[in-house]
Design a protein around this motif. Structure first.
Motif, PDB file in Angstrom:
ATOM      1  N   GLU A 107      30.419  85.444-106.804  1.00 27.86           N
ATOM      2  CA  GLU A 107      30.809  84.257-107.557  1.00 27.86           C
ATOM      3  C   GLU A 107      32.253  83.888-107.216  1.00 27.86           C
ATOM      4  O   GLU A 107      33.100  84.768-107.040  1.00 27.86           O
ATOM      5  N   PRO A 108      32.559  82.590-107.118  1.00 30.29           N
ATOM      6  CA  PRO A 108      33.952  82.181-106.891  1.00 30.29           C
ATOM      7  C   PRO A 108      34.853  82.658-108.035  1.00 30.29           C
ATOM      8  O   PRO A 108      34.433  82.683-109.188  1.00 30.29           O
ATOM      9  N   ILE A 109      36.063  83.049-107.704  1.00 30.17           N
ATOM     10  CA  ILE A 109      37.019  83.482-108.729  1.00 30.17           C
ATOM     11  C   ILE A 109      37.634  82.237-109.372  1.00 30.17           C
ATOM     12  O   ILE A 109      38.216  81.402-108.667  1.00 30.17           O
ATOM     13  N   PRO A 110      37.513  82.075-110.694  1.00 33.23           N
ATOM     14  CA  PRO A 110      38.095  80.895-111.347  1.00 33.23           C
ATOM     15  C   PRO A 110      39.612  80.865-111.167  1.00 33.23           C
ATOM     16  O   PRO A 110      40.263  81.910-111.065  1.00 33.23           O
ATOM     17  N   GLN A 111      40.170  79.672-111.123  1.00 36.85           N
ATOM     18  CA  GLN A 111      41.620  79.547-110.982  1.00 36.85           C
ATOM     19  C   GLN A 111      42.342  80.105-112.199  1.00 36.85           C
ATOM     20  O   GLN A 111      43.447  80.625-112.085  1.00 36.85           O
ATOM     21  N   ALA A 112      41.739  79.980-113.357  1.00 40.57           N
ATOM     22  CA  ALA A 112      42.359  80.507-114.577  1.00 40.57           C
ATOM     23  C   ALA A 112      41.276  81.013-115.515  1.00 40.57           C
ATOM     24  O   ALA A 112      40.328  80.296-115.829  1.00 40.57           O
ATOM     25  N   LEU A 113      41.400  82.251-115.957  1.00 38.04           N
ATOM     26  CA  LEU A 113      40.481  82.826-116.929  1.00 38.04           C
ATOM     27  C   LEU A 113      41.127  82.782-118.308  1.00 38.04           C
ATOM     28  O   LEU A 113      42.338  82.972-118.436  1.00 38.04           O
ATOM     29  N   ALA A 114      40.332  82.506-119.334  1.00 39.32           N
ATOM     30  CA  ALA A 114      40.859  82.461-120.690  1.00 39.32           C
ATOM     31  C   ALA A 114      41.434  83.821-121.057  1.00 39.32           C
ATOM     32  O   ALA A 114      40.754  84.843-120.968  1.00 39.32           O
ATOM     33  N   GLY A 115      42.697  83.848-121.466  1.00 36.18           N
ATOM     34  CA  GLY A 115      43.342  85.105-121.841  1.00 36.18           C
ATOM     35  C   GLY A 115      43.518  86.053-120.678  1.00 36.18           C
ATOM     36  O   GLY A 115      43.572  87.269-120.854  1.00 36.18           O
ATOM     37  N   ALA A 116      43.616  85.503-119.462  1.00 36.87           N
ATOM     38  CA  ALA A 116      43.692  86.348-118.272  1.00 36.87           C
ATOM     39  C   ALA A 116      45.000  87.132-118.212  1.00 36.87           C
ATOM     40  O   ALA A 116      46.035  86.684-118.677  1.00 36.87           O
ATOM     41  N   ASN A 140      48.122  88.994-116.042  1.00 38.40           N
ATOM     42  CA  ASN A 140      48.928  88.551-114.905  1.00 38.40           C
ATOM     43  C   ASN A 140      48.875  89.524-113.725  1.00 38.40           C
ATOM     44  O   ASN A 140      49.529  89.296-112.717  1.00 38.40           O
ATOM     45  N   THR A 141      48.127  90.611-113.875  1.00 36.75           N
ATOM     46  CA  THR A 141      48.051  91.608-112.817  1.00 36.75           C
ATOM     47  C   THR A 141      47.503  90.995-111.529  1.00 36.75           C
ATOM     48  O   THR A 141      46.482  90.307-111.539  1.00 36.75           O
ATOM     49  N   ARG A 142      48.202  91.236-110.427  1.00 36.90           N
ATOM     50  CA  ARG A 142      47.803  90.705-109.124  1.00 36.90           C
ATOM     51  C   ARG A 142      47.221  91.837-108.275  1.00 36.90           C
ATOM     52  O   ARG A 142      47.874  92.865-108.081  1.00 36.90           O
ATOM     53  N   VAL A 143      46.009  91.625-107.788  1.00 37.23           N
ATOM     54  CA  VAL A 143      45.302  92.667-107.035  1.00 37.23           C
ATOM     55  C   VAL A 143      44.836  92.105-105.692  1.00 37.23           C
ATOM     56  O   VAL A 143      44.172  91.073-105.639  1.00 37.23           O
ATOM     57  N   MET A 144      45.198  92.792-104.626  1.00 44.63           N
ATOM     58  CA  MET A 144      44.707  92.436-103.294  1.00 44.63           C
ATOM     59  C   MET A 144      43.681  93.476-102.852  1.00 44.63           C
ATOM     60  O   MET A 144      43.954  94.677-102.890  1.00 44.63           O
ATOM     61  N   VAL A 145      42.508  93.018-102.460  1.00 47.68           N
ATOM     62  CA  VAL A 145      41.429  93.907-102.031  1.00 47.68           C
ATOM     63  C   VAL A 145      41.376  93.942-100.502  1.00 47.68           C
ATOM     64  O   VAL A 145      41.188  92.919 -99.853  1.00 47.68           O
ATOM     65  N   ILE A 204      33.807  92.624-103.779  1.00 50.96           N
ATOM     66  CA  ILE A 204      34.602  93.503-104.636  1.00 50.96           C
ATOM     67  C   ILE A 204      35.699  92.706-105.343  1.00 50.96           C
ATOM     68  O   ILE A 204      35.939  92.883-106.548  1.00 50.96           O
ATOM     69  N   ALA A 205      36.362  91.798-104.647  1.00 47.72           N
ATOM     70  CA  ALA A 205      37.412  90.985-105.257  1.00 47.72           C
ATOM     71  C   ALA A 205      36.854  90.126-106.381  1.00 47.72           C
ATOM     72  O   ALA A 205      37.446  90.030-107.472  1.00 47.72           O
ATOM     73  N   SER A 206      35.728  89.492-106.144  1.00 47.89           N
ATOM     74  CA  SER A 206      35.117  88.622-107.149  1.00 47.89           C
ATOM     75  C   SER A 206      34.786  89.378-108.426  1.00 47.89           C
ATOM     76  O   SER A 206      35.061  88.905-109.540  1.00 47.89           O
ATOM     77  N   ASN A 207      34.216  90.555-108.271  1.00 51.91           N
ATOM     78  CA  ASN A 207      33.800  91.312-109.451  1.00 51.91           C
ATOM     79  C   ASN A 207      34.962  92.032-110.125  1.00 51.91           C
ATOM     80  O   ASN A 207      34.946  92.225-111.341  1.00 51.91           O
ATOM     81  N   LEU A 208      35.993  92.406-109.355  1.00 54.02           N
ATOM     82  CA  LEU A 208      37.188  92.975-109.979  1.00 54.02           C
ATOM     83  C   LEU A 208      37.857  91.954-110.890  1.00 54.02           C
ATOM     84  O   LEU A 208      38.321  92.294-111.988  1.00 54.02           O
ATOM     85  N   ALA A 209      37.920  90.702-110.444  1.00 55.71           N
ATOM     86  CA  ALA A 209      38.530  89.650-111.259  1.00 55.71           C
ATOM     87  C   ALA A 209      37.853  89.559-112.618  1.00 55.71           C
ATOM     88  O   ALA A 209      38.517  89.424-113.652  1.00 55.71           O
ATOM     89  N   LYS A 210      36.533  89.637-112.612  1.00 51.23           N
ATOM     90  CA  LYS A 210      35.783  89.555-113.860  1.00 51.23           C
ATOM     91  C   LYS A 210      35.956  90.817-114.694  1.00 51.23           C
ATOM     92  O   LYS A 210      36.152  90.750-115.914  1.00 51.23           O
ATOM     93  N   ILE A 244      38.368  93.236-114.694  1.00 50.43           N
ATOM     94  CA  ILE A 244      39.677  93.588-115.235  1.00 50.43           C
ATOM     95  C   ILE A 244      40.345  92.401-115.931  1.00 50.43           C
ATOM     96  O   ILE A 244      41.425  92.534-116.489  1.00 50.43           O
ATOM     97  N   GLY A 245      39.682  91.241-115.890  1.00 49.20           N
ATOM     98  CA  GLY A 245      40.163  90.097-116.645  1.00 49.20           C
ATOM     99  C   GLY A 245      41.393  89.425-116.076  1.00 49.20           C
ATOM    100  O   GLY A 245      42.348  89.143-116.798  1.00 49.20           O
ATOM    101  N   THR A 246      41.388  89.164-114.770  1.00 50.04           N
ATOM    102  CA  THR A 246      42.490  88.440-114.155  1.00 50.04           C
ATOM    103  C   THR A 246      41.949  87.551-113.048  1.00 50.04           C
ATOM    104  O   THR A 246      40.977  87.909-112.375  1.00 50.04           O
ATOM    105  N   SER A 247      42.561  86.392-112.883  1.00 50.83           N
ATOM    106  CA  SER A 247      42.158  85.509-111.793  1.00 50.83           C
ATOM    107  C   SER A 247      43.007  85.748-110.554  1.00 50.83           C
ATOM    108  O   SER A 247      42.765  85.151-109.501  1.00 50.83           O
TER     109      SER A 247
END
Length: 204
Positions: free
Chosen positions: A30-39, A41-46, A89-95, A97-100
């Protein structure tokens, strides 16, 4: 007349001997949303993602009977398999851990991250009508800035934040259905489970 007849027969032979149509596949993410509600700020590079040489190729590599390996010349990945795995992995990590702020190393020039997830696929066995087995070693590596600050003020009761977190995910996912489509779907589900295990170890 004889020349025309010969040419017509030659065209029929060539059409009959034409190569089968090549089919291209991707793992579903799934595409990673630009902004998640209550996301967060952690930045993760896969990535980078590493693969065994045997499966790091455009063609599908399938386990046959008696441990034979079959290369499907006309069933291919639409892009790099390394990039496909990193994208899932990036797409599902975003969901999870709750960060875009999660991106795939192979698809972005962004280098300012808080954590980098290194993915080393030790094995990817796919067998039609049976199962997909994925064996992945992964490392969660804090950014250098975090390493430096942690080294200046280490905690006495806990491991420093500068320490890399390492883990292994061994996943067996059944193939439901027949054909290459079912196999690719099982591969996607297997890497989703790998991402879920990684997500549980990403520091808050």
């Amino acid at each position: 007349m004889r020349i025309l007849l010969t040419a017509a027969l030659l065209m029929l032979v060539l059409n009959g001997c034409s190569s089968p149509k090549t089919t291209f596949y991707t793992l579903h993410a799934e595409p990673i949303p630009q902004a998640l509600a209550g996301a967060k700020n952690t930045r993760v590079m896969v990535g980078p993602v590493s693969l065994p040489e045997m499966i790091d190729q455009p063609q599908m590599v399938i386990l046959g009977s008696d441990n034979q390996v079959q290369v499907y010349e006309y069933d291919r990945w639409a892009g790099s398999l390394k990039s496909e795995i990193g994208r899932v992995i990036a797409s599902n990590l975003a969901k999870d851990i709750g960060t875009s702020n999660v991106w795939n190393f192979a698809q972005s020039t962004q280098t300012n991250f808080d954590y980098q997830v290194l993915v080393d696929v030790q094995n990817l066995q796919s067998k039609q009508g049976d199962s997909v087995v994925v064996d992945v070693l992964w490392t969660i590596k804090p950014a250098l800035a975090k390493n430096q600050s942690a080294e200046k003020a280490p905690s006495q009761n806990a491991a420093p934040k500068s320490a890399n977190l390492m883990g292994r995910s061994l996943v067996r996912e059944p193939v439901t259905g027949t054909g290459v489509d079912a196999l690719v779907s099982a591969q996607t589900r297997a890497f989703v489970k790998v991402s879920q295990e990684i997500a549980r170890s990403v520091p808050n």
